[in-house]
Design an enzyme around this catalytic site. Structure first.
Site, mmCIF file in Angstrom:
data_model
loop_
_atom_site.group_PDB
_atom_site.id
_atom_site.type_symbol
_atom_site.label_atom_id
_atom_site.label_comp_id
_atom_site.label_asym_id
_atom_site.label_seq_id
_atom_site.Cartn_x
_atom_site.Cartn_y
_atom_site.Cartn_z
ATOM 1 C CB ALA A 9 -0.917 -0.001 1.226
ATOM 2 C CE1 TYR A 181 15.012 2.811 5.215
ATOM 3 C CE2 TYR A 181 16.639 4.239 4.170
ATOM 4 C CZ TYR A 181 15.584 3.350 4.072
ATOM 5 O OH TYR A 181 15.103 3.000 2.832
ATOM 6 N NE ARG A 249 21.763 11.862 -2.010
ATOM 7 C CZ ARG A 249 22.833 12.424 -1.460
ATOM 8 N NH1 ARG A 249 23.896 12.664 -2.195
ATOM 9 N NH2 ARG A 249 22.842 12.748 -0.178
HETATM 10 N N1 LIG Z 1 11.637 5.832 -1.561
HETATM 11 C C1 LIG Z 1 12.931 5.652 -1.825
HETATM 12 O O1 LIG Z 1 13.601 6.537 -2.404
HETATM 13 C C2 LIG Z 1 13.607 4.358 -1.436
HETATM 14 C C3 LIG Z 1 14.974 4.230 -1.713
HETATM 15 C C4 LIG Z 1 15.608 3.048 -1.378
HETATM 16 C C5 LIG Z 1 14.895 2.017 -0.798
HETATM 17 N N2 LIG Z 1 13.578 2.161 -0.519
HETATM 18 C C6 LIG Z 1 12.869 1.024 0.079
HETATM 19 O O2 LIG Z 1 11.690 0.767 -0.660
HETATM 20 C C7 LIG Z 1 10.686 0.201 0.176
HETATM 21 C C8 LIG Z 1 9.372 0.962 0.011
HETATM 22 O O3 LIG Z 1 9.572 2.312 0.420
HETATM 23 P P1 LIG Z 1 8.553 3.480 0.072
HETATM 24 O O4 LIG Z 1 9.356 4.664 -0.312
HETATM 25 O O5 LIG Z 1 7.501 2.980 -0.834
HETATM 26 O O6 LIG Z 1 7.958 3.798 1.527
HETATM 27 P P2 LIG Z 1 6.429 3.849 2.044
HETATM 28 O O7 LIG Z 1 6.492 4.290 3.466
HETATM 29 O O8 LIG Z 1 5.597 4.618 1.095
HETATM 30 O O9 LIG Z 1 5.986 2.331 1.966
HETATM 31 C C9 LIG Z 1 6.325 1.385 2.925
HETATM 32 C C10 LIG Z 1 5.064 0.606 3.272
HETATM 33 O O10 LIG Z 1 5.430 -0.443 4.176
HETATM 34 C C11 LIG Z 1 4.460 -0.521 5.192
HETATM 35 N N3 LIG Z 1 5.133 -1.092 6.374
HETATM 36 C C12 LIG Z 1 6.193 -0.620 7.052
HETATM 37 N N4 LIG Z 1 6.529 -1.423 8.056
HETATM 38 C C13 LIG Z 1 5.661 -2.463 8.016
HETATM 39 C C14 LIG Z 1 5.498 -3.627 8.798
HETATM 40 N N5 LIG Z 1 6.285 -3.872 9.849
HETATM 41 N N6 LIG Z 1 4.524 -4.508 8.475
HETATM 42 C C15 LIG Z 1 3.725 -4.261 7.397
HETATM 43 N N7 LIG Z 1 3.817 -3.163 6.635
HETATM 44 C C16 LIG Z 1 4.772 -2.270 6.945
HETATM 45 C C17 LIG Z 1 3.989 0.921 5.408
HETATM 46 O O11 LIG Z 1 2.696 0.973 5.990
HETATM 47 C C18 LIG Z 1 4.023 1.464 3.982
HETATM 48 O O12 LIG Z 1 2.761 1.309 3.330
HETATM 49 C C19 LIG Z 1 11.263 0.255 1.591
HETATM 50 O O13 LIG Z 1 11.774 -1.027 1.906
HETATM 51 C C20 LIG Z 1 12.394 1.253 1.487
HETATM 52 O O14 LIG Z 1 13.411 0.995 2.447
HETATM 53 C C21 LIG Z 1 12.912 3.311 -0.824
#
Ligand SMILES: NC(=O)c1ccc[n+]([C@@H]2O[C@H](COP(=O)([O-])OP(=O)(O)OC[C@H]3O[C@@H](n4cnc5c(N)ncnc54)[C@H](O)[C@@H]3O)[C@@H](O)[C@H]2O)c1
Ligand SMILES: [Zn+2]
Length: 352
Positions: A9, A181, A249
């Site tokens: 989500a 993180y 970046r």
């Molecule tokens: N956005 C970026 O630039 C970026 C860069 C590198 C890595 N990431 C990784 O990508 C993934 C998604 O990140 P995003 O940017 O979409 O963030 P986001 O916060 O939009 O999505 C993360 C989702 O995970 C859910 N979540 C978190 N902990 C949870 C748990 N314990 N149990 C169930 N659900 C849980 C949250 O409710 C959220 O919907 C993450 O693993 C993040 O570390 C993101």
């Protein structure tokens, strides 16, 4: 194929779900709808017709076990993201990201699901790749607050103090996480590698660089820099660019990241059992944070950015990817260019 998408989500997860559906796969979304990611005002809409949603935490063993029934592969996006408010957030980060991953993997080991694609991150590298004219490739340590206060933002050669040339980081660069993180993202990879060895699984980490695009969360301590700038522009304010704006970046569009996940989920089952492999997932086109702010201001039609000289300890100066491995092995390449991506992002909806 039926794929369990944890964090489905969220920003990236919801695009992964869409990309998988477009390729004819079934998905099960598993998401705790964390308040840090989904403030009260922005609770995600009900799942689209035909999509299975489980609202639960990945630390809940019984819920994970149930969710894994009939699943062919797991795409693990669930994590707490961003730098957080302060160190007091550390137990929450470790709980969601590392305990959560351990529970998920333990249940996968028990249920015979063998294929995993993990949302990795470039934060595992710390400072990117640097070369000193005299000492070759060097690894500068964290920057000192005194240097940053004095506006000395560039890391210098740890051996001779000379200026360095930043380059693109490859997957074999040593890990050097610089904040809570980042440590949790590295631990997720180590857990995935241990799981693959112990259970004959196949694990891949896609180390995303700075992901941006529609549905990105608004500016909270958990959001990325592109969303800070967008949120300022929406308030009619100039984006505030930290340091001198010259931090490099790799900004990669969320649609490209989602496609990389879909392609990898299809390919992972062909890989050697017991193996773990990491892939940089970036556009391959480095830009500075200042350039990104200017591009967004222009496309939004808002005030030009202000360069403030402020900084966040724990931020790295330059980090850009060499995503050649993903291109060579999967034929994946980023398709959304910087100007095009930023131009549409300037006007596309944020979440929350
Ligand atoms: N956005 C970026 O630039 C970026 C860069 C590198 C890595 N990431 C990784 O990508 C993934 C998604 O990140 P995003 O940017 O979409 O963030 P986001 O916060 O939009 O999505 C993360 C989702 O995970 C859910 N979540 C978190 N902990 C949870 C748990 N314990 N149990 C169930 N659900 C849980 C949250 O409710 C959220 O919907 C993450 O693993 C993040 O570390 C993101
Ligand atoms: Zn040197």
């Amino acid at each position: 194929m039926r794929v369990l998408v944890t964090g489905g989500a969220g920003f990236i997860g919801s695009h992964v779900v869409e990309a998988l559906a477009e390729r004819g796969h079934e998905t099960v979304v598993f998401d705790a709808l964390l308040p840090s990611a989904h403030p009260e005002t922005s609770r995600p809409p009900r799942p689209p017709a035909g999509q299975r949603w489980i609202v639960a935490d990945v630390r809940d063993r019984a819920a994970v076990r149930e969710a894994l029934r009939g699943v062919d592969a797991v795409c693990h996006q669930a994590a707490m993201v961003g730098l957080g408010k302060d160190f007091a957030d550390a137990p929450e980060y470790v709980g969601c990201n590392d305990l959560g991953t351990a529970v998920l993997l333990a249940e996968m080991a028990g249920s015979g699901v063998r294929d995993l694609v993990l949302a990795g991150s470039m934060v595992v590298y710390g400072e990117g790749r640097y070369e000193c004219a005299r000492h070759g490739v060097v690894r500068p340590g964290p920057r000192a607050a005194a240097d940053l206060d004095a506006g000395r933002f560039e890391p210098l050669c740890p051996d001779c103090g000379a200026e360095l040339t930043p380059g693109r980081v490859g997957e074999d660069a040593p890990a050097d996480p610089r904040n809570v993180y980042a440590s949790t993202k590295l631990a997720q990879e180590h857990l995935a590698a241990a799981w693959a060895r112990a259970s004959g699984g196949r694990a891949v980490s896609l180390r995303y660089h700075n992901v941006y695009g529609p549905g990105m969360p608004r500016d909270t301590p958990y959001a990325g820099v592109a969303s800070f700038f967008r949120s300022s522009l929406e308030r009619g304010e100039a984006p505030r660019v930290f340091e001198d704006g010259c931090q490099r970046r790799d900004f990669v569009h969320v649609r490209d990241v989602a496609a990389a996940n879909a392609v990898m989920l299809e390919a992972v089952r062909e890989r050697e059992a017991g193996a773990f492999t990491a892939y940089n997932t970036g556009s391959g086109e480095p830009h500075t944070v200042g350039e990104m702010a200017r591009e967004l201001s222009r496309a939004f039609g808002g005030p030009a950015p202000t360069v403030t000289g402020e900084y966040r300890l724990g931020d790295v100066r330059h980090i850009t990817a060499d995503s050649g491995r993903l291109r060579a092995e999967l034929g994946w390449r980023a398709e959304v260019g910087f100007t095009e991506g930023m131009t549409t992002f300037a006007k596309s909806p944020l979440r929350g």
